[in-house]
Design an enzyme around this catalytic site. Structure first.
Site, short mmCIF file in Angstrom:
data_model
loop_
_atom_site.label_atom_id
_atom_site.label_comp_id
_atom_site.label_asym_id
_atom_site.label_seq_id
_atom_site.Cartn_x
_atom_site.Cartn_y
_atom_site.Cartn_z
N ASN A 70 0.86 -1.18 0.00
CA ASN A 70 0.00 0.00 0.00
C ASN A 70 0.90 1.23 0.00
OD1 ASN A 70 -1.84 2.01 0.44
ND2 ASN A 70 -2.48 1.31 2.48
N LYS A 105 0.00 4.25 -0.20
CA LYS A 105 -0.65 5.42 0.43
C LYS A 105 -0.37 6.65 -0.46
CE LYS A 105 -0.19 3.08 4.82
NZ LYS A 105 0.01 3.15 6.25
#
Ligand code: 13P
Length: 231
Positions: A6, A8
């Protein structure tokens, strides 16, 4: 084993392209049954090919329409995206996504046949209140979620372990995953400060089917080393 990255709000389109070319080369050495997912920021979604699945970190539960600043199904279809993260604590906390909104998002993408990595996790004060408090907190995050959905993966990410460098202890992970396993019969990922030093122990923990990695996934060589640690 499932290894999910991830990003982000990190990486650009250009750095994602570079990242994926490095990662892909390394993934030729991965075990055939290991599955790798990459969740780049929305601006870096692309028509990438490789030994990984591209997913989206978030999207709005609509095909398209007047939802300023959001992306919907039409935008995901452009890149063939069929996998989404829902319920991440950063969206629950910073974007104030309620359980009701999360459940609505889940129902939409479920109806569209997406693979859903559904994230849950308790804050520190709940962990400190003991296992029963953790249990009821986590089960409440399943409210409105169809746990029998066949394309569901659950990611347990204790909030106090995310981005803190303090991963949960393997015994805490084992106990929490054993509890979750009773509630839901799907792959269970652990997330929260997973890194090259603790990956081996975490993936060997009972009822852990994979990991969801933030900071340590941002460098393709580091993430590859985590995937290949057993190869
Ligand atoms: P870190 O690996 O940086 O703790 O982040 C975990 C996470 O939130 C993945 O979704």
């Amino acid at each position: 084993m499932i290894y999910a990255a991830n990003f982000k709000t990190n990486h650009t389109r250009r750095s994602t392209e570079q990242y994926l070319s490095v990662l892909n080369e390394r993934l030729s050495e991965k075990a055939p049954d290991d599955q790798v997912y990459i969740f780049p920021p929305a601006t870096a979604l692309g028509e990438y090919a490789g030994l990984f699945t591209q997913g989206v970190q978030n999207a709005y539960p609509a095909e398209k329409g007047a939802y300023t600043g959001e992306i919907g199904l039409e935008q995901l279809e452009e890149f063939g995206i069929r996998t989404i993260l829902i319920g991440h604590s950063e969206r629950r906390i910073f974007l104030h996504e309620s359980q009701e909104e999360i459940a609505r998002k889940f129902a939409f993408f479920r109806a569209k046949g997406f693979e859903i990595i559904y994230c849950i996790g308790e804050p520190l004060e709940v962990r400190e209140a003991g296992e029963e408090a953790v249990r009821s907190y986590l089960l409440a995050e399943f409210e409105g979620i169809d746990l029998s959905y066949e394309k569901l993966i659950v990611a347990y990410e204790p909030i106090w372990a995310i981005g803190t460098g303090r991963s949960a202890h393997p015994e805490e992970i084992a106990a929490t995953h054993a509890m979750l396993r009773k509630a839901v019969d799907v792959p269970l990922l652990y997330g929260g400060s997973v890194n090259p030093a603790n990956i081996a122990q975490i993936v060997e923990t009972d009822n852990v089917d994979g990991v969801l990695v933030g900071s340590a996934s941002l460098d393709p060589e580091v993430f590859a080393s985590m995937i290949l640690h057993r190869a």
